[in-house]
Design an enzyme around this catalytic site. Structure first.
Site, PDB file in Angstrom:
ATOM      1  N   CYS A  88     -18.981  -1.788 -31.198  1.00  0.00           N
ATOM      2  CA  CYS A  88     -19.039  -2.506 -32.467  1.00  0.00           C
ATOM      3  C   CYS A  88     -17.880  -2.052 -33.375  1.00  0.00           C
ATOM      4  CB  CYS A  88     -20.409  -2.329 -33.117  1.00  0.00           C
ATOM      5  SG  CYS A  88     -20.786  -3.583 -34.363  1.00  0.00           S
ATOM      6  N   HIS A 193     -23.572  -4.666 -28.590  1.00  0.00           N
ATOM      7  CA  HIS A 193     -24.252  -3.384 -28.392  1.00  0.00           C
ATOM      8  C   HIS A 193     -24.745  -3.297 -26.955  1.00  0.00           C
ATOM      9  CE1 HIS A 193     -24.458  -1.952 -32.605  1.00  0.00           C
ATOM     10  NE2 HIS A 193     -24.351  -3.251 -32.871  1.00  0.00           N
ATOM     11  N   GLU A 195     -26.265  -0.957 -25.468  1.00  0.00           N
ATOM     12  CA  GLU A 195     -27.579  -0.307 -25.381  1.00  0.00           C
ATOM     13  C   GLU A 195     -28.717  -1.276 -25.696  1.00  0.00           C
ATOM     14  OE1 GLU A 195     -26.435   0.156 -29.732  1.00  0.00           O
ATOM     15  OE2 GLU A 195     -25.413   0.065 -27.794  1.00  0.00           O
TER      16      GLU A 195
END
Length: 213
Positions: A88, A193, A195
């Site tokens: 990001c 993202h 994750e």
């Protein structure tokens, strides 16, 4: 034992990133993952992850506010050639300059600038928030097993425009092309993202943890 450092400089909730990287490190036998703001830990790292949520100028200022932290990242990643992942705003700071609110110098590791997203369709809202399909256009070891059509989770209002098109490895369509992944040499960055991006994101994390440029 290999050490992966997720850099904590008070610019985002790192809980989900920490858990995802630790899980994939365990599955891949890729050593230890720690979250830290200590320059001495970064200098010992075999891999460095730099997340970031919020605005480019605020994240850059927060990083610079941790004495010696950026210098340790630069020494490890540029000086020693250790693998680096920016997530990001962490990806955006890899570029030459950010244009959010005010011009702010980036690391200049990958030439380019960070500019507002301007969808051609006025019905598309900014920030770009939610799931989108990746269009993979480049090759990179971290992209192994990740294909066009795989989903990733985005939350952002600005995007990277690279100086060298070869450094843009993937994009998405959001009223026009929006950069999703950039990379060169031992650097890789993701606007989304990983994750939070389920299968594709976890594959990217696992690939990064076992990547030896």
């Amino acid at each position: 034992m290999p050490l992966t450092v997720v850099v904590d400089y008070d610019s985002g909730n790192l809980h989900s990133a920490e858990k995802a990287f630790q899980r994939m490190a365990t599955e891949a036998g890729a050593g230890e993952v720690i979250v830290t703001s200590r320059p001495e830990d970064v200098l010992k790292a075999d891999r460095v992850v730099l997340p970031g949520d919020g605005a480019f100028p605020a994240c850059k200022a927060a990083l610079e506010g941790h004495s010696g932290l950026y210098e340790a990242i630069k020494e490890t990643v540029v000086g020693k050639g250790r693998p680096f992942m920016g997530i990001c705003i962490g990806m955006q700071m890899m570029t030459s300059v950010g244009r959010e609110y005010q011009d702010t110098a980036g690391f200049d590791w990958i030439g380019g600038e960070v500019v507002p997203i301007t969808p051609s369709d006025p019905a598309l809202k900014v920030p770009h928030m939610g799931w989108n399909d990746l269009v993979v256009t480049g090759s990179h070891p971290v992209l192994e097993g990740v294909e066009t059509g795989d989903h990733a989770y985005f939350v952002h209002s600005y995007q990277v425009v690279v100086a060298d098109p070869a450094h843009r490895l993937a994009h998405v369509d959001y009223g026009g092309d929006v950069t999703a992944i950039i990379g060169r040499d031992n650097f890789i960055g993701m606007q989304f993202h990983p994750e939070k991006s389920q299968r594709a994101g976890l594959r990217l994390i696992s690939n990064f943890l076992t990547w030896a440029p």
